[in-house]
Design an enzyme around this catalytic site. Sequence first.
Site, PDB file in Angstrom:
ATOM      1  CG  MET A  39       1.330  -9.546   7.149  1.00 21.09           C
ATOM      2  SD  MET A  39       1.459 -11.289   6.734  1.00 21.09           S
ATOM      3  CE  MET A  39       3.201 -11.442   6.429  1.00 21.09           C
ATOM      4  CG  HIS A  43      10.514  -2.224   8.227  1.00 25.12           C
ATOM      5  ND1 HIS A  43      10.278  -1.564   7.047  1.00 25.12           N
ATOM      6  CD2 HIS A  43      10.191  -3.523   7.998  1.00 25.12           C
ATOM      7  CE1 HIS A  43       9.860  -2.421   6.137  1.00 25.12           C
ATOM      8  NE2 HIS A  43       9.782  -3.620   6.688  1.00 25.12           N
ATOM      9  CG  HIS A  46       5.740  -1.519   7.476  1.00 27.41           C
ATOM     10  ND1 HIS A  46       6.701  -2.216   8.178  1.00 27.41           N
ATOM     11  CD2 HIS A  46       5.075  -2.431   6.728  1.00 27.41           C
ATOM     12  CE1 HIS A  46       6.619  -3.497   7.877  1.00 27.41           C
ATOM     13  NE2 HIS A  46       5.652  -3.670   6.994  1.00 27.41           N
TER      14      HIS A  46
END
Length: 291
Positions: A39, A43, A46
Amino acid sequence: MPLDTTSHDVPVARTIFDMRELVARWHGAGEKVALVPTMGALHAGHLSLIRVAKDKGATKIIVSIFVNPTQFGPGEDYEAYPRTEASDAEKLVGQADLIFAPNAAEMYPTGYATAVSVSGVTNTLEGEARPTHFDGVATIVAKLLIAAQADCAVFGEKDYQQLLTIRQMARDLALPVEILGGPILREPDGLAMSSRNIYLTPGERAAAGKLNIILRETATAVTNGADISSATEKAKTRLLDLGFSQVDYLTVRDTETLAPIDAITKPARILVAAKIGKPRLLDNMAIEVKS
Ligand code: PAF
């Protein structure tokens, strides 16, 4: 017009059609394509999911960025959820080959009337605290997987129940995609990385860093034979004493079904959801059986 894949920037597809066209070209060239659904507000956690995909042999990486309205309940932070596409795109240079960033009308066009609902593993924990959440997640993830036609897709273990739900959904619908889990990435003090950690004030951030420590200590205690119910109650009290305003659950569950257990006779998982300040923090870890 085909997407420009020659510039330094990561190309952005806004439509399913454009993404599919590129994926078809990649598959035609023998590439192994991975999807990393997010979404946004990216950071290091991910980026670690991209590494999981590459380690599994993916040669082309799509990162989807879509704040999915249907997985937020009334009064949750859908409107306030951080939307940082420009800085996300910078973080993905050299990491991803395509960003899929549709708008809501692309994913839920006028007249949209379909939902995917997974039962069983969703009936507890987050499913109790957020009754419409997993229908929203299963629906958008099914749509993303079908849209991308990737060979594999990676989801973080921080949202452990979400990972089990997606695995169940992909199995049940025979989706031709391998679902991979990525280990939780943690800050130096052990706080699980999350896009919502930015909501924490400095004082809350310090207390939040204790969540993983309490979880680990409780996991170790139950592995060593402590009574699960008293150990988890003690952990909840410690969190409330630290300034957490609400502990939705702190519980030991079967690692596959999330059914409650009262003894560690096979691999289990300890999971927590607790509110401090604005955010509700999730964390979990494996509990090994002592041989
Ligand atoms: O974990 C998330 O960020 C979301 O739930 C997901 C899987 C991207 C679906 O919107």
